[in-house]
Design a protein around this motif. Structure first.
Motif, PDB file in Angstrom:
ATOM      1  N   ALA A   1       0.839  -1.197   0.000  1.00  0.00           N
ATOM      2  CA  ALA A   1       0.000   0.000   0.000  1.00  0.00           C
ATOM      3  C   ALA A   1       0.874   1.247   0.000  1.00  0.00           C
ATOM      4  N   HIS A   2       1.914   1.215   0.818  1.00  0.00           N
ATOM      5  CA  HIS A   2       2.849   2.347   0.883  1.00  0.00           C
ATOM      6  C   HIS A   2       3.445   2.619  -0.495  1.00  0.00           C
ATOM      7  N   ALA A   3       3.861   1.575  -1.166  1.00  0.00           N
ATOM      8  CA  ALA A   3       4.514   1.738  -2.473  1.00  0.00           C
ATOM      9  C   ALA A   3       3.563   2.335  -3.501  1.00  0.00           C
ATOM     10  N   VAL A   4       2.331   1.873  -3.490  1.00  0.00           N
ATOM     11  CA  VAL A   4       1.326   2.383  -4.438  1.00  0.00           C
ATOM     12  C   VAL A   4       1.109   3.875  -4.231  1.00  0.00           C
ATOM     13  N   VAL A   5       0.957   4.265  -2.959  1.00  0.00           N
ATOM     14  CA  VAL A   5       0.672   5.673  -2.659  1.00  0.00           C
ATOM     15  C   VAL A   5       1.898   6.541  -2.926  1.00  0.00           C
ATOM     16  N   GLN A   6       3.068   6.045  -2.567  1.00  0.00           N
ATOM     17  CA  GLN A   6       4.282   6.841  -2.765  1.00  0.00           C
ATOM     18  C   GLN A   6       4.494   7.159  -4.245  1.00  0.00           C
ATOM     19  N   LEU A   7       4.193   6.191  -5.077  1.00  0.00           N
ATOM     20  CA  LEU A   7       4.341   6.383  -6.521  1.00  0.00           C
ATOM     21  C   LEU A   7       3.451   7.529  -7.008  1.00  0.00           C
ATOM     22  N   ALA A   8       2.216   7.536  -6.524  1.00  0.00           N
ATOM     23  CA  ALA A   8       1.286   8.607  -6.910  1.00  0.00           C
ATOM     24  C   ALA A   8       1.754   9.949  -6.338  1.00  0.00           C
TER      25      ALA A   8
END
Ligand SMILES: [Zn+2]
Ligand SMILES: [Zn+2]
Ligand SMILES: [Zn+2]
Length: 313
Positions: free
Chosen positions: A138-145
């Motif tokens: 989840a962290h990775a998905v949000v950080q990318l955005a």
């Protein structure tokens, strides 16, 4: 100087327009206006410095917050909960996952993915989190955005069609259970434990010793935030030409740290000048060699040894 006002409608406390009753000195009436003069927009964008910095902070924190929510929600326990319930009622059942944690992390992810899509020129809904997404995913998905959004933040914040919606979607705190969760909603309900420290200098706005320093993480700059109610000043270590990094720098302790590699132990000092440690110790006790928390400067040791050789000759 900017000739635009914050489009969020921010007002200057205690400052009034010429048309306001309270304008001017010595007002004795009962007009309750707390301030009606508008706050200037930050250079190049449509929101004021305070709104800009708050928006930026919530964006920077979004990935950590979503990861935090998912780790509290712990989807592995959610799965176990279902299994246990059908298997046996005598086993102690873990507390059910709060639906809010799932809703909040999903809403934030959807919002930020939507904005990242917009920045990429694709106006389509943002994807949410897959059910049971783990904290790190989840962290990775949000950080990318977030990285995409932060890169375009000044453009978005200068777009009159977008900036209000971005602020509403990220930094508004809803009083009751939100219909759509913002980063700020989650941050006030499940705060990140950032272990901030108190700054050793006063707030530049309210002049109180009320500033908290949050060390930078994930490659982000350190942050300084005033905790006085009404003030809400904040900045990071890059703002205003890096000024605040020096104002709020941790004062360097006056003593020299014992692990300073340029300092020698007694044994190393003795070895350096081909003497017995007891001899060097004698110099220290006689006040010839200055100790620094039990260690010695190489230059001092060499100088004392040279002087002692001279005396012995
Ligand atoms: Zn007024
Ligand atoms: Zn504002
Ligand atoms: Zn302050």
């Amino acid at each position: 100087m900017s000739d635009r006002y914050c489009i969020r409608g921010c007002l200057r406390r205690g400052e009034h327009f010429a048309t306001c009753d309270r304008h001017g000195e010595n007002y004795k009436g009962d007009n309750p206006c707390a301030g009606c003069a508008q706050v200037d927009a930050r250079d190049g964008v449509l929101i004021c410095e305070r709104c800009y910095r708050r928006l930026r902070r919530h964006l920077e924190d979004a990935a950590d917050i979503v990861g935090h929510l998912r780790s509290i929600a712990d989807p592995t326990k959610a799965a176990a909960f279902d299994r246990i319930r059908v298997q046996s009622s005598s086993i102690e059942i873990p507390a059910p996952v709060a639906a809010d944690l799932i809703d909040a992390s999903n809403d934030i992810t959807t919002t930020l993915n939507m904005w990242a899509n917009h920045v990429a020129g694709e106006d389509r809904p943002g994807a949410g989190l897959p059910a049971g997404a783990m904290a790190d995913a989840a962290h990775a998905v949000v950080q990318l955005a977030v990285d995409v959004i932060l890169d375009e933040l000044d453009v978005l914040a200068n777009d009159s069609h977008q900036v209000d919606a971005l602020c509403d979607g990220v930094m508004v705190v809803h009083r009751d259970a939100p219909d759509v969760w913002t980063v700020a909603d989650a941050a006030v309900r499940w705060p990140l434990d950032d272990a901030p420290r108190w700054a050793q200098a006063a707030c530049p706005v309210c002049d109180l010793m009320a500033v908290r320093v949050q060390p930078g993480r994930n490659g982000r700059p350190s942050r300084y935030r005033c905790t006085t109610s009404d003030c809400e000043w904040e900045a990071n270590s890059n703002d205003d030409g890096g000024l605040w990094a020096s104002v709020f720098a941790e004062p360097t302790p006056p003593e020299i740290r014992p692990h300073d590699p340029s300092l020698l132990t007694l044994v190393d000092a003795a070895r350096l000048v081909h003497r017995e440690p007891g001899t060097v110790r004698g110099w220290v006790k006689a006040g010839d060699l200055e100790p620094h928390l039990g260690r010695y400067r190489e230059a001092d040791v060499l100088a004392v040894a040279a002087r002692k050789r001279g005396e012995a000759a």
